[in-house]
Design a protein around this motif. Structure first.
Motif, mmCIF file in Angstrom:
data_model
loop_
_atom_site.group_PDB
_atom_site.id
_atom_site.type_symbol
_atom_site.label_atom_id
_atom_site.label_comp_id
_atom_site.label_asym_id
_atom_site.label_seq_id
_atom_site.Cartn_x
_atom_site.Cartn_y
_atom_site.Cartn_z
ATOM 1 N N GLY A 1 0.584 -0.890 -0.065
ATOM 2 C CA GLY A 1 0.026 -0.165 0.533
ATOM 3 C C GLY A 1 0.824 0.672 -0.175
ATOM 4 O O GLY A 1 0.726 2.185 0.455
ATOM 5 N N ASN A 2 2.157 0.860 -0.472
ATOM 6 C CA ASN A 2 2.731 1.988 -0.123
ATOM 7 C C ASN A 2 3.432 3.145 -1.521
ATOM 8 O O ASN A 2 4.067 4.398 -1.525
ATOM 9 N N CYS A 3 3.106 2.131 -2.800
ATOM 10 C CA CYS A 3 3.739 2.747 -4.497
ATOM 11 C C CYS A 3 2.815 3.254 -4.872
ATOM 12 O O CYS A 3 2.559 4.083 -6.360
ATOM 13 N N GLY A 4 0.950 3.280 -4.667
ATOM 14 C CA GLY A 4 0.161 3.030 -5.802
ATOM 15 C C GLY A 4 0.216 3.261 -6.897
ATOM 16 O O GLY A 4 -0.647 2.883 -8.193
ATOM 17 N N LYS A 5 0.787 2.087 -6.943
ATOM 18 C CA LYS A 5 1.212 1.810 -8.374
ATOM 19 C C LYS A 5 0.426 0.435 -8.779
ATOM 20 O O LYS A 5 -0.028 -0.256 -10.437
ATOM 21 N N CYS A 6 -0.285 -0.735 -8.255
ATOM 22 C CA CYS A 6 -1.587 -2.007 -8.498
ATOM 23 C C CYS A 6 -2.753 -1.910 -8.563
ATOM 24 O O CYS A 6 -3.876 -2.072 -8.044
ATOM 25 N N LYS A 7 -3.004 -0.248 -9.264
ATOM 26 C CA LYS A 7 -4.228 -0.531 -9.607
ATOM 27 C C LYS A 7 -5.257 -1.351 -10.446
ATOM 28 O O LYS A 7 -4.475 -1.219 -11.417
ATOM 29 N N VAL A 8 -6.423 -1.216 -9.606
ATOM 30 C CA VAL A 8 -7.436 -2.629 -11.192
ATOM 31 C C VAL A 8 -8.491 -1.855 -11.366
ATOM 32 O O VAL A 8 -9.003 -0.486 -10.137
ATOM 33 N N ILE A 9 -9.589 -1.554 -12.470
ATOM 34 C CA ILE A 9 -10.535 -1.429 -12.482
ATOM 35 C C ILE A 9 -12.061 -2.115 -11.440
ATOM 36 O O ILE A 9 -11.781 -3.618 -12.086
ATOM 37 N N ILE A 10 -12.402 -2.564 -10.467
ATOM 38 C CA ILE A 10 -13.402 -3.240 -10.448
ATOM 39 C C ILE A 10 -14.711 -2.907 -11.880
ATOM 40 O O ILE A 10 -15.571 -1.416 -10.959
ATOM 41 N N LYS A 11 -15.004 -4.647 -12.025
ATOM 42 C CA LYS A 11 -16.427 -3.779 -13.346
ATOM 43 C C LYS A 11 -17.419 -4.225 -12.506
ATOM 44 O O LYS A 11 -18.501 -3.389 -13.521
ATOM 45 N N GLN A 12 -17.359 -5.490 -12.227
ATOM 46 C CA GLN A 12 -18.684 -5.822 -11.484
ATOM 47 C C GLN A 12 -18.288 -6.433 -9.634
ATOM 48 O O GLN A 12 -17.053 -6.786 -9.911
ATOM 49 N N GLY A 13 -19.428 -6.092 -9.037
ATOM 50 C CA GLY A 13 -19.188 -6.648 -7.197
ATOM 51 C C GLY A 13 -18.797 -5.788 -6.628
ATOM 52 O O GLY A 13 -17.924 -4.707 -7.360
ATOM 53 N N SER A 14 -18.045 -5.714 -5.648
ATOM 54 C CA SER A 14 -17.316 -5.009 -4.982
ATOM 55 C C SER A 14 -16.528 -5.500 -4.265
ATOM 56 O O SER A 14 -16.179 -6.619 -3.497
ATOM 57 N N VAL A 15 -15.526 -3.926 -3.232
ATOM 58 C CA VAL A 15 -14.175 -5.051 -2.138
ATOM 59 C C VAL A 15 -14.092 -4.139 -1.441
ATOM 60 O O VAL A 15 -15.020 -2.753 -1.369
ATOM 61 N N GLU A 16 -13.949 -4.858 -0.344
ATOM 62 C CA GLU A 16 -13.562 -3.758 0.745
ATOM 63 C C GLU A 16 -12.209 -2.998 0.720
ATOM 64 O O GLU A 16 -11.145 -4.027 0.836
ATOM 65 N N SER A 17 -12.039 -2.104 0.901
ATOM 66 C CA SER A 17 -10.724 -1.599 0.445
ATOM 67 C C SER A 17 -10.313 -0.563 1.712
ATOM 68 O O SER A 17 -11.138 0.169 2.626
ATOM 69 N N VAL B 1 -10.904 -9.465 -1.384
ATOM 70 C CA VAL B 1 -12.231 -9.784 -1.778
ATOM 71 C C VAL B 1 -13.706 -10.089 -0.766
ATOM 72 O O VAL B 1 -13.370 -11.215 -0.291
ATOM 73 N N LYS B 2 -14.790 -9.932 -0.975
ATOM 74 C CA LYS B 2 -16.371 -10.136 -0.455
ATOM 75 C C LYS B 2 -16.342 -10.633 -1.126
ATOM 76 O O LYS B 2 -18.295 -11.090 -0.393
ATOM 77 N N GLY B 3 -16.559 -11.029 -2.310
ATOM 78 C CA GLY B 3 -17.634 -11.453 -3.333
ATOM 79 C C GLY B 3 -17.098 -11.699 -4.520
ATOM 80 O O GLY B 3 -16.449 -11.752 -4.731
ATOM 81 N N ASN B 4 -17.933 -12.340 -5.611
ATOM 82 C CA ASN B 4 -17.462 -12.532 -6.797
ATOM 83 C C ASN B 4 -17.651 -10.886 -7.426
ATOM 84 O O ASN B 4 -17.825 -10.127 -7.716
#
Lengths: 640, 640
Positions: free
Chosen positions: B41-57, B81-84
């Motif tokens: 969580g220190n570099c901010g490089k691993c960006k991904v986009i949640i297209k469906q479903g949701s995560v706990e961030s 990950v908390k769901g599909n």
């Protein structure tokens, strides 16, 4: 199709495919049945009794008596499973390890002997305790370099330092765990100083080694405290390879068959693993503390132990892959107790003179004497050494395993139930015998066979050629299934509910064996232009050598007719020599010198040997004048 | 509870446990996502986009813009990950290996350079063709002894011969297969002559070796024909360890976590296995023919490659386990192509000066010159060497991976889509740039960053401290989420549908990095009582060094203000030095001499370095007089 086989009295059940040999089924059940030929139908030892069901049996030659056949006896190796079975493995077909194998381990005596041979506690692996300076920002060299520097200061030349990969992996942890005080095991080969292992704190006193004798028949292990040379435990067992054949030739053949080499290696290494594990546990030796292992065995045993194909050993011109084996790690052969232990094999001389003989000469110290000595290891191979401090010649006379019980109908090893001493009344031809363990006899061992031969000869039961005198009219002389035989013990006396006999076939085998040994002596001597009169000492080695009666052995012409005081029994010199080399690197190098110095004579292609052998196929010898004491004995008996 | 995650555009689906981090899920799917910090969580490089479903961030600091957050962007390492889920890994978060890594392999040039450095084709492993006399009954020594005898006759001192266990096992077969004509690979360490392998017939011409550069960022392999030194193939890839962190410190931390060390080792070795297998197949090199491998890398890379815990490298007093690594077999690290190949690591000097630098000095040959030279490998570590034929001092200035894109919002490596050149109009502050591959830009690489810094400074967009002049009134200057920023490319110009900017935070990071490098030079010089005027040559190594614009680097005060002709670019000296050592054992020993001769200065505890560093946190430097050409440039620009 599968069949179920239950073995009694073990009550072990296995399932095997249709048409499997019963011999293999026994193995599959994890049980043992005796076999000299490795399951080829040539020895008749693997007798089992079919109690329920039936098998398809091949021809079993004359190995089974009519009575045995009626009682359900079959040879396991010639029987094929065709249905469910209940099979008994009778006592006589079992390996009996109840009778303890002599390990001959008396620390004080051995240490004294070793010192007398010029040895001292100076192993090629040493433990060194080091107190390193902890690193600082101004002294920040790497851990490995720090260790090297400290070793240099301690007087070791660490310019060529080597460290095993796995030791390097733990180096930083051990240094810090020991707070920069550590003990290293170091090993020097030429200019290379290898760090074998590293321990936190002072671990200089917890070093152990093992000396191992891998005999064709038995395996003996000494667990040794390397700090003082004390033997802290000994253990022995029969070499499990025996089930693949009694002698080295049978095992070489077995090794060349599908996966046989691996199987033989696993069997011997398995024996050692078991013995070492027992000893280590019993003596609270932690894993990783045994770092040096010296093995001694004949050349074939060494090849099998290393897993190296021995096939060229038995094909002319009889070439082993190696006589001087490189050092390897325990794991390479499957050692479990300490996979990283350094493994050294006593140097071999040729295909049929191995590290056990080099070890034997080392123990005898005949290679340092002015006078000429003979050395013999009476085992299956009958290896002989002749020489003094100037020269050494050696040969193997292929005596065969007759005196170890193979090829002799009631032959067995020196264990409980074996007749070991025999006397025959020259008048009545009645027999007195003594049995190991004072139990009812099962068969007879080597010393019993020598006695039988000598007594039958002296009492006139057999002639000079070993033929039974049928005309004697003794009730003990009778015609059996393989010709004339002499009853040593009646059915009621025996533990196996049948007569224990010695047949003309047996006698013939024994005479061939003793003739080969004597011819070996004679050939080596004539090769050097010498006679028996030139011999100052006659060293007898081998477990067998502990129990042999020299006078009887002279009577049958196995040993030359020398004054009894010239004979010296050395015991198991194979393990003793391995023990010397384990503790003292100087003696280890001396053994290599011995091996290099020995000139090997291949008797199997020697015309001289053949002549000597033919002359020795009599009791005691064609030339009775070569055996004056026997001549005298015969005259005395006749005079009675 | 399990959840199913599908990644697009890859269309890979994995099932993971509830609460698994999305970063781990990406790995589990066998996919890559950029990460400089190894998922902390220190570099901010691993960006991904949640297209469906949701995560706990978890909190994602300021790494995501409001707009990004609205579009479903999350940091993978901070999302549970908390769901599909349906997840997109956008282009900007991927490792892009399209742009070829420079391998710099030109055989003729390299061989000439090696010869100029005193090298020749004289590897420490040699192939020897032997014609043995077949054994006879009169010449019946063992196979191994026969080989020894023949080697002795060939002039090799085989008194201390060693043979690998597996070679011994096949010895008898190969000798007979080759009809007693065989080729051996021999290797001499001190007096010990080791037979590494044996081949039937004449196999002297089929020997191969590999030189390998294990960089923190890239792995480069040369496959070399050892008979003539020709590079028959080169291959390279990004070091897969990158996904566990960009710089050595992050990887050391990763290594100390559960199984991290093994994972890192497997990643690097896996890269090498893949590259070597490709090269071998492409060039029809049979397995078992590559018998010698030389690797060069920094000290941490070496530890990870050997699987040795590097944790003490990052803790004061910064002690590596080893600087001189023992020779090991390929299989010990997991080499697949030839498990028995001998593996040599270029000698390291200290925790932060590794075998890549020793290799670099070897290539530069500065250690043989009368005049004093400076050497720098501009990578994440910024290792510097100062010296001549009399003495060598070295240090690592921990420049950090800023110039490789880490810690810079739009920073990236020199690959397609990276802005590599920038010009800023001093009047209008309009920007001209050139992009690698002539495509729409994604971000900017090292040379682009140097240009940006130099041009922003010269054009007056930033002041001497690197602060953006808000008062400039340029529309490119604006306040972004992390303070003031300067727009290099507008949204319409970029390939990622957003502005490419450089912020004050980025500028600060770059200035810190360049200051560390300059302070390193200055500290080493002052340590030796010297100044920049005493420098005769300035060698610049590293893949980076191929593209750097010296004048711009002087402008920002990263490189000292020396005449341009004193600078010499050497390219990837790490792989070049490994290649030298592979082919020529004399140069290999020379590298060890270099490593031993180098005095390592630990800058992190140096007060002098701290002073120099603080003085260098300006553009180009607090003391503008040290940069006369920059001073002149500024004056010229002002005069316009």
């Amino acid at each position: 199709m599968k069949h179920t086989i239950t073995f009694v009295p073990d009550n072990v059940t296995v399932e095997v495919d249709d048409n499997t040999s019963l011999f293999k089924a026994v193995k599959a059940a994890g049980l043992y049945v005796l076999s000299s030929c490795g399951g080829k139908g040539n020895c008749g030892k693997c007798k089992v009794i079919i109690k329920q069901g039936s098998v398809e049996s091949g021809k079993s030659r004359s190995f089974l008596s009519v009575e045995e056949a009626e009682r359900g006896y079959v040879l396991a190796c010639l029987s094929r499973v065709k249905g469910n079975l209940l099979v008994e493995i009778p006592q006589e077909s079992r390996m009996q390890a109840k009778h303890k194998i002599a390990t001959g381990a008396k620390t004080d005596e051995l240490l004294q002997l070793m010192e007398a041979a010029g040895g001292c506690l100076e192993s090629r692996i040493s433990r060194v305790y080091l107190e390193l300076n902890p690193p600082t920002i101004d002294d920040n060299i790497a851990d490995y370099e720090r260790l090297r520097r400290c070793l240099d200061k301690k007087g070791f030349d660490a310019s060529l330092l080597h460290m095993n990969y796995l030791v390097l992996k733990k180096l930083s942890h051990v240094l810090r765990e020991g707070n920069w005080n550590v003990t290293v095991s170091v090993f020097k080969v030429s200019a290379v100083l290898e760090v074998l292992d590293i321990y936190p704190g002072n671990a200089t006193r917890t070093r152990y080694g093992a000396a191992i004798d891998i005999g064709t028949t038995t395996v003996v292990v000494y667990l040794v405290d390397m700090s003082n040379g004390h033997i802290i435990g000994t253990a022995s067992t029969y070499n499990s390879q025996v089930k693949c054949g009694d002698d080295v030739i049978t095992r070489i053949v077995y090794a060349t068959e599908r996966n046989g080499l691996k199987e033989l290696q696993d069997l011997a290494v398995g024996n050692i693993n078991t013995l070492l594990a027992e000893l280590a546990e019993k003596n609270s030796v932690a894993p990783g503390m045994i770092d040096y292992i010296v093995v001694a065995g004949n050349t074939t045993m060494a090849h099998l132990f290393y897993g190296i194909d021995p096939q060229h050993i038995r094909e002319e011109p009889y070439i082993p892959t190696a006589t001087f084996f490189p050092l390897i790690r325990g794991k390479n052969v499957g050692f479990k107790i300490d996979p990283h232990a350094i493994l050294y094999s006593m140097p071999n001389v040729a295909s049929y003179v191995g590290g056990d003989i080099t070890a034997g000469v080392l123990v005898s110290q005949l290679h340092k004497q002015d006078a000429v000595s003979l050395f013999i290891d009476i085992g299956t191979n009958g290896e002989i050494v002749l020489g003094n401090k100037e020269w050494l010649v050696t040969a193997a006379c292929s005596a065969g395993p007759a005196f170890e019980g193979s090829g002799i109908k009631f032959g067995m090893r020196a264990m409980e139930g074996a007749i070991e001493e025999i006397e025959i009344n020259p008048k009545t031809h009645e027999v007195n015998y003594r049995v190991i363990g004072d139990v009812k006899p099962i068969g007879l061992c080597g010393s019993g066979m020598i006695d039988a031969l000598a007594e039958m000869y002296l009492s006139g039961v057999i002639d000079q050629k070993g033929k039974i005198r049928e005309e004697l009219g003794s009730k003990r002389v009778r015609r059996g299934e393989s010709g004339l035989e002499f009853v040593l013990a009646w059915r009621v006396e025996s533990a196996i509910n049948k007569e224990i006999v010695i047949s003309e076939v047996d006698l013939d085998n024994l005479i061939r064996a003793k003739a080969a040994i004597y011819a070996g002596f004679a050939t080596l001597l004539s090769q050097m232009g010498m006679g028996f009169g030139d011999i100052d000492k006659m060293y007898i080695a081998g477990g067998f050598g502990r129990y042999i009666d020299v006078e009887r052995a002279i009577t049958i012409g196995m040993l030359p007719d020398l004054p009894v005081e010239k004979f010296q029994f050395l015991g198991n010199t194979s393990i003793m020599g391995a023990y010397y080399a384990l503790l003292c690197d100087r003696l280890r190098r001396e053994a290599e010198e011995i091996a290099r110095k020995m000139t090997y004579i291949e008797l199997s292609v020697s015309r001289n040997f053949m002549d000597e052998y033919l002359s020795a196929l009599f009791l005691p010898h064609t030339d009775l004048n070569a055996f004056p004491t026997v001549k005298k004995q015969l005259e005395e008996r006749k005079a009675r």
